[in-house]
Scaffold this motif. Structure first.
Motif, PDB file in Angstrom:
ATOM      1  N   VAL A  12     -17.478  70.731 -29.687  1.00 42.52           N
ATOM      2  CA  VAL A  12     -16.259  71.358 -30.185  1.00 42.52           C
ATOM      3  C   VAL A  12     -16.265  72.840 -29.846  1.00 42.52           C
ATOM      4  O   VAL A  12     -17.267  73.528 -30.039  1.00 42.52           O
ATOM      5  N   LEU A  13     -15.135  73.320 -29.339  1.00 42.70           N
ATOM      6  CA  LEU A  13     -14.924  74.745 -29.123  1.00 42.70           C
ATOM      7  C   LEU A  13     -14.133  75.250 -30.331  1.00 42.70           C
ATOM      8  O   LEU A  13     -13.000  74.816 -30.559  1.00 42.70           O
ATOM      9  N   ALA A  14     -14.743  76.123 -31.150  1.00 39.23           N
ATOM     10  CA  ALA A  14     -14.101  76.672 -32.350  1.00 39.23           C
ATOM     11  C   ALA A  14     -13.640  78.092 -32.061  1.00 39.23           C
ATOM     12  O   ALA A  14     -14.403  78.917 -31.559  1.00 39.23           O
ATOM     13  N   VAL A  15     -12.362  78.366 -32.380  1.00 40.79           N
ATOM     14  CA  VAL A  15     -11.750  79.660 -32.064  1.00 40.79           C
ATOM     15  C   VAL A  15     -11.200  80.284 -33.345  1.00 40.79           C
ATOM     16  O   VAL A  15     -10.335  79.703 -33.994  1.00 40.79           O
ATOM     17  N   ASP A  16     -11.740  81.453 -33.714  1.00 38.74           N
ATOM     18  CA  ASP A  16     -11.241  82.157 -34.903  1.00 38.74           C
ATOM     19  C   ASP A  16     -11.616  83.630 -34.791  1.00 38.74           C
ATOM     20  O   ASP A  16     -12.742  83.952 -34.420  1.00 38.74           O
ATOM     21  N   ASP A  17     -10.672  84.504 -35.125  1.00 38.00           N
ATOM     22  CA  ASP A  17     -10.956  85.945 -35.033  1.00 38.00           C
ATOM     23  C   ASP A  17     -11.764  86.435 -36.231  1.00 38.00           C
ATOM     24  O   ASP A  17     -12.389  87.486 -36.175  1.00 38.00           O
ATOM     25  N   SER A  18     -11.797  85.671 -37.322  1.00 41.48           N
ATOM     26  CA  SER A  18     -12.544  86.071 -38.517  1.00 41.48           C
ATOM     27  C   SER A  18     -13.991  85.601 -38.406  1.00 41.48           C
ATOM     28  O   SER A  18     -14.252  84.401 -38.268  1.00 41.48           O
ATOM     29  N   ASN A  19     -14.914  86.552 -38.493  1.00 38.02           N
ATOM     30  CA  ASN A  19     -16.336  86.225 -38.400  1.00 38.02           C
ATOM     31  C   ASN A  19     -16.761  85.239 -39.493  1.00 38.02           C
ATOM     32  O   ASN A  19     -17.503  84.289 -39.236  1.00 38.02           O
ATOM     33  N   ILE A  20     -16.283  85.445 -40.715  1.00 42.92           N
ATOM     34  CA  ILE A  20     -16.642  84.566 -41.836  1.00 42.92           C
ATOM     35  C   ILE A  20     -16.105  83.156 -41.594  1.00 42.92           C
ATOM     36  O   ILE A  20     -16.832  82.163 -41.753  1.00 42.92           O
ATOM     37  N   PHE A  64     -18.757  76.501 -18.637  1.00 39.65           N
ATOM     38  CA  PHE A  64     -19.888  75.670 -18.248  1.00 39.65           C
ATOM     39  C   PHE A  64     -19.361  74.300 -17.859  1.00 39.65           C
ATOM     40  O   PHE A  64     -18.917  73.538 -18.710  1.00 39.65           O
ATOM     41  N   ASP A  65     -19.403  73.990 -16.557  1.00 39.71           N
ATOM     42  CA  ASP A  65     -18.856  72.732 -16.067  1.00 39.71           C
ATOM     43  C   ASP A  65     -19.576  71.516 -16.616  1.00 39.71           C
ATOM     44  O   ASP A  65     -18.980  70.462 -16.777  1.00 39.71           O
ATOM     45  N   ASP A  66     -20.866  71.643 -16.920  1.00 37.07           N
ATOM     46  CA  ASP A  66     -21.632  70.482 -17.349  1.00 37.07           C
ATOM     47  C   ASP A  66     -21.507  70.207 -18.845  1.00 37.07           C
ATOM     48  O   ASP A  66     -22.062  69.246 -19.342  1.00 37.07           O
ATOM     49  N   LEU A  67     -20.762  71.008 -19.577  1.00 40.92           N
ATOM     50  CA  LEU A  67     -20.638  70.844 -21.009  1.00 40.92           C
ATOM     51  C   LEU A  67     -19.192  70.512 -21.351  1.00 40.92           C
ATOM     52  O   LEU A  67     -18.358  71.388 -21.523  1.00 40.92           O
ATOM     53  N   LYS A  68     -18.895  69.216 -21.450  1.00 51.51           N
ATOM     54  CA  LYS A  68     -17.539  68.762 -21.713  1.00 51.51           C
ATOM     55  C   LYS A  68     -17.133  69.112 -23.142  1.00 51.51           C
ATOM     56  O   LYS A  68     -17.891  68.895 -24.082  1.00 51.51           O
ATOM     57  N   VAL A  69     -15.933  69.634 -23.316  1.00 48.65           N
ATOM     58  CA  VAL A  69     -15.394  69.927 -24.639  1.00 48.65           C
ATOM     59  C   VAL A  69     -14.602  68.708 -25.094  1.00 48.65           C
ATOM     60  O   VAL A  69     -13.682  68.264 -24.412  1.00 48.65           O
ATOM     61  N   ASN A  70     -14.969  68.150 -26.256  1.00 45.49           N
ATOM     62  CA  ASN A  70     -14.297  66.972 -26.788  1.00 45.49           C
ATOM     63  C   ASN A  70     -13.151  67.330 -27.730  1.00 45.49           C
ATOM     64  O   ASN A  70     -12.275  66.504 -27.981  1.00 45.49           O
ATOM     65  N   MET A  71     -13.177  68.556 -28.280  1.00 41.45           N
ATOM     66  CA  MET A  71     -12.120  68.983 -29.187  1.00 41.45           C
ATOM     67  C   MET A  71     -12.123  70.510 -29.269  1.00 41.45           C
ATOM     68  O   MET A  71     -13.168  71.142 -29.140  1.00 41.45           O
ATOM     69  N   ILE A  72     -10.928  71.058 -29.501  1.00 43.93           N
ATOM     70  CA  ILE A  72     -10.786  72.496 -29.742  1.00 43.93           C
ATOM     71  C   ILE A  72     -10.190  72.644 -31.131  1.00 43.93           C
ATOM     72  O   ILE A  72      -9.199  71.987 -31.469  1.00 43.93           O
ATOM     73  N   ILE A  73     -10.808  73.478 -31.948  1.00 49.83           N
ATOM     74  CA  ILE A  73     -10.279  73.768 -33.281  1.00 49.83           C
ATOM     75  C   ILE A  73     -10.036  75.269 -33.336  1.00 49.83           C
ATOM     76  O   ILE A  73     -10.932  76.057 -33.057  1.00 49.83           O
ATOM     77  N   LYS A  97      -5.149  69.037 -20.821  1.00 51.78           N
ATOM     78  CA  LYS A  97      -4.151  68.565 -21.778  1.00 51.78           C
ATOM     79  C   LYS A  97      -4.611  67.381 -22.630  1.00 51.78           C
ATOM     80  O   LYS A  97      -4.071  67.149 -23.698  1.00 51.78           O
ATOM     81  N   GLU A  98      -5.617  66.645 -22.180  1.00 48.42           N
ATOM     82  CA  GLU A  98      -6.100  65.490 -22.944  1.00 48.42           C
ATOM     83  C   GLU A  98      -7.072  65.879 -24.067  1.00 48.42           C
ATOM     84  O   GLU A  98      -7.397  65.053 -24.910  1.00 48.42           O
ATOM     85  N   ILE A  99      -7.547  67.126 -24.071  1.00 45.66           N
ATOM     86  CA  ILE A  99      -8.473  67.560 -25.121  1.00 45.66           C
ATOM     87  C   ILE A  99      -7.691  67.727 -26.430  1.00 45.66           C
ATOM     88  O   ILE A  99      -6.705  68.457 -26.481  1.00 45.66           O
ATOM     89  N   PRO A 100      -8.125  67.053 -27.503  1.00 46.79           N
ATOM     90  CA  PRO A 100      -7.439  67.234 -28.782  1.00 46.79           C
ATOM     91  C   PRO A 100      -7.595  68.671 -29.289  1.00 46.79           C
ATOM     92  O   PRO A 100      -8.682  69.237 -29.221  1.00 46.79           O
ATOM     93  N   VAL A 101      -6.493  69.241 -29.779  1.00 47.38           N
ATOM     94  CA  VAL A 101      -6.498  70.591 -30.337  1.00 47.38           C
ATOM     95  C   VAL A 101      -6.084  70.493 -31.801  1.00 47.38           C
ATOM     96  O   VAL A 101      -5.064  69.890 -32.126  1.00 47.38           O
ATOM     97  N   VAL A 102      -6.901  71.087 -32.676  1.00 40.89           N
ATOM     98  CA  VAL A 102      -6.622  71.102 -34.105  1.00 40.89           C
ATOM     99  C   VAL A 102      -6.355  72.549 -34.512  1.00 40.89           C
ATOM    100  O   VAL A 102      -7.110  73.447 -34.140  1.00 40.89           O
ATOM    101  N   ILE A 103      -5.270  72.757 -35.243  1.00 43.15           N
ATOM    102  CA  ILE A 103      -4.900  74.090 -35.714  1.00 43.15           C
ATOM    103  C   ILE A 103      -5.350  74.234 -37.170  1.00 43.15           C
ATOM    104  O   ILE A 103      -5.177  73.318 -37.973  1.00 43.15           O
ATOM    105  N   MET A 104      -5.943  75.400 -37.492  1.00 44.33           N
ATOM    106  CA  MET A 104      -6.322  75.729 -38.880  1.00 44.33           C
ATOM    107  C   MET A 104      -5.496  76.927 -39.332  1.00 44.33           C
ATOM    108  O   MET A 104      -5.236  77.824 -38.533  1.00 44.33           O
TER     109      MET A 104
END
Length: 195
Positions: A12-20, A64-73, A97-104
């Motif tokens: 999972v690739l997790a994206v958030d500007d808040s460190n906490i 990293f090409d060898d590390l497939k992302v299964n989801m982005i949150i 486009k096939e990678i599931p994206v979850v919004i928080m």
């Protein structure tokens, strides 16, 4: 096939500007046996995924090409690029486009939720994200990934011709030897049954 996906660690690739918030979501994902990569902005996420932000022609990609992302949150409200804008860029990419994206988000705004789901978000989670949310997402990803593996296997079989109908043994066949049957003597006489 299901065992194959269950044994593989989902990334999972997790994206958030808040460190906490990044630390919280990272911990929840790791407790649920995800491999996690965290970044602090939408543009960093695009760099990691190999989709450079058009406004930033920085060649310093961390993809990293060898590390497939299964989801982005991703968090919805971030400076620079919002989670919604990141979602749109991913869904408009032919390779991602096939990678599931979850919004928080900590904001429960119905029009925002609807807009994200209409644009292709897999889910919309309210912060603080709970362990039960993450486990539900994992189950959803595993089902999606397993369906994808099954489709690949079915396509491979079709190409090889393995999906032909099996030939029944003659003892199970409902067709009798029609050529040895004589026609009815008169139209009033019933025709022989084949099964």
């Amino acid at each position: 096939m299901n065992k194959m996906m269950n044994d593989q660690e989902l990334h999972v690739l997790a994206v958030d500007d808040s460190n906490i918030d990044r630390k919280v979501i990272e911990r929840l994902l790791k407790v649920s046996s995800f491999k996690v990569t965290v970044v602090d902005s939408g543009s960093r996420a695009l760099q990691y995924l190999g989709l450079e932000d058009n406004n930033n022609n920085n060649n310093n990609s961390t993809h990293f090409d060898d590390l497939k992302v299964n989801m982005i949150i991703t968090d919805y409200s971030m400076p620079g690029m919002t989670g919604f804008e990141l979602l749109k860029k991913i869904k408009n990419s032919s390779t991602l486009k096939e990678i599931p994206v979850v919004i928080m988000s900590s904001e429960n705004i119905l029009t925002r939720i609807d807009r994200c789901l209409e644009e292709g978000a897999e889910d919309y989670l309210l912060k603080p994200v709970k362990l039960s949310d993450v486990r539900r997402l994992k189950d959803s990803i595993l089902k999606t990934e397993n369906r994808g593996v099954e489709e690949v296997e079915n396509n491979r079989k079709r190409k090889r011709g393995d999906d032909r109908l099996p030939v029944l043994p003659s003892s199970l066949s409902c067709h009798k030897n029609v050529s040895s049957m004589s026609p009815p003597a008169s139209p009033q006489q019933a025709a022989p049954k084949l099964c």
